[in-house]
Scaffold this motif. Structure first.
Motif, PDB file in Angstrom:
ATOM      1  N   SER A 260       0.821  -1.215   0.000  1.00 22.63           N
ATOM      2  CA  SER A 260       0.000   0.000   0.000  1.00 22.63           C
ATOM      3  C   SER A 260       0.851   1.260   0.000  1.00 22.63           C
ATOM      4  O   SER A 260       0.582   2.220  -0.735  1.00 22.63           O
ATOM      5  N   GLU A 261       1.895   1.264   0.815  1.00 19.93           N
ATOM      6  CA  GLU A 261       2.795   2.420   0.880  1.00 19.93           C
ATOM      7  C   GLU A 261       3.536   2.619  -0.440  1.00 19.93           C
ATOM      8  O   GLU A 261       3.659   3.750  -0.933  1.00 19.93           O
ATOM      9  N   LEU A 262       4.015   1.526  -1.026  1.00 17.87           N
ATOM     10  CA  LEU A 262       4.720   1.626  -2.304  1.00 17.87           C
ATOM     11  C   LEU A 262       3.782   2.074  -3.424  1.00 17.87           C
ATOM     12  O   LEU A 262       4.147   2.906  -4.260  1.00 17.87           O
ATOM     13  N   ALA A 263       2.572   1.523  -3.446  1.00 19.18           N
ATOM     14  CA  ALA A 263       1.602   1.910  -4.472  1.00 19.18           C
ATOM     15  C   ALA A 263       1.232   3.382  -4.338  1.00 19.18           C
ATOM     16  O   ALA A 263       1.125   4.098  -5.342  1.00 19.18           O
ATOM     17  N   SER A 264       1.070   3.860  -3.116  1.00 19.51           N
ATOM     18  CA  SER A 264       0.761   5.280  -2.898  1.00 19.51           C
ATOM     19  C   SER A 264       1.912   6.164  -3.365  1.00 19.51           C
ATOM     20  O   SER A 264       1.701   7.192  -4.012  1.00 19.51           O
TER      21      SER A 264
ATOM     22  N   HIS B  45       9.763   3.198 -12.190  1.00 19.79           N
ATOM     23  CA  HIS B  45       9.837   3.884 -10.896  1.00 19.79           C
ATOM     24  C   HIS B  45      10.278   2.878  -9.822  1.00 19.79           C
ATOM     25  O   HIS B  45       9.828   1.721  -9.821  1.00 19.79           O
ATOM     26  N   PRO B  46      11.137   3.292  -8.900  1.00 16.68           N
ATOM     27  CA  PRO B  46      11.632   2.363  -7.869  1.00 16.68           C
ATOM     28  C   PRO B  46      10.522   1.693  -7.044  1.00 16.68           C
ATOM     29  O   PRO B  46      10.641   0.503  -6.729  1.00 16.68           O
ATOM     30  N   ALA B  47       9.457   2.398  -6.726  1.00 11.52           N
ATOM     31  CA  ALA B  47       8.376   1.783  -5.931  1.00 11.52           C
ATOM     32  C   ALA B  47       7.689   0.679  -6.727  1.00 11.52           C
ATOM     33  O   ALA B  47       7.372  -0.387  -6.185  1.00 11.52           O
ATOM     34  N   TYR B  48       7.450   0.914  -7.998  1.00  8.64           N
ATOM     35  CA  TYR B  48       6.832  -0.094  -8.870  1.00  8.64           C
ATOM     36  C   TYR B  48       7.742  -1.315  -8.985  1.00  8.64           C
ATOM     37  O   TYR B  48       7.287  -2.459  -8.913  1.00  8.64           O
TER      38      TYR B  48
END
Length: 94
Positions: free
Chosen positions: A6-10, A28-31
């Motif tokens: 959830s935090e990474l997707a946000s 993107h690093p979070a993706y």
């Protein structure tokens, strides 16, 4: 794992919302961290795909690695999403 996802997707949404190219969004690093979560992330991705319809198809293909891409032959994003959601249901992820 759900909280991390959830935090990474946000973060991903926040930092890539202005981008139009999925290639840029997917790098993107979070993706990339979400992709790194592997198959455990699939139900979470399918939930996001169903509720938000965002650009999760790259992640799905990278993680699930189906023999044939379920979206093959579709001509628009809506149909590609529907094809992936069917695949997810048939394979116990959605």
């Amino acid at each position: 794992m759900e909280q991390e996802f959830s935090e990474l997707a946000s973060q991903w949404r926040r930092e890539t919302g202005m981008l139009s190219l999925i290639r840029q969004k997917a790098m993107h690093p979070a993706y990339q961290k979400i992709i790194g979560m592997g198959k455990d992330a699939l139900p979470l991705i399918f939930r996001e795909l169903r509720s938000r319809g965002e650009d999760w198809l790259w992640a799905l293909e990278s993680i699930a690695r189906p023999k044939v891409n379920p979206a093959l032959g579709t001509t628009n994003f809506k149909d590609a999403v529907a094809a992936w959601l069917r695949w997810g249901e048939e394979n116990g992820y959605a």
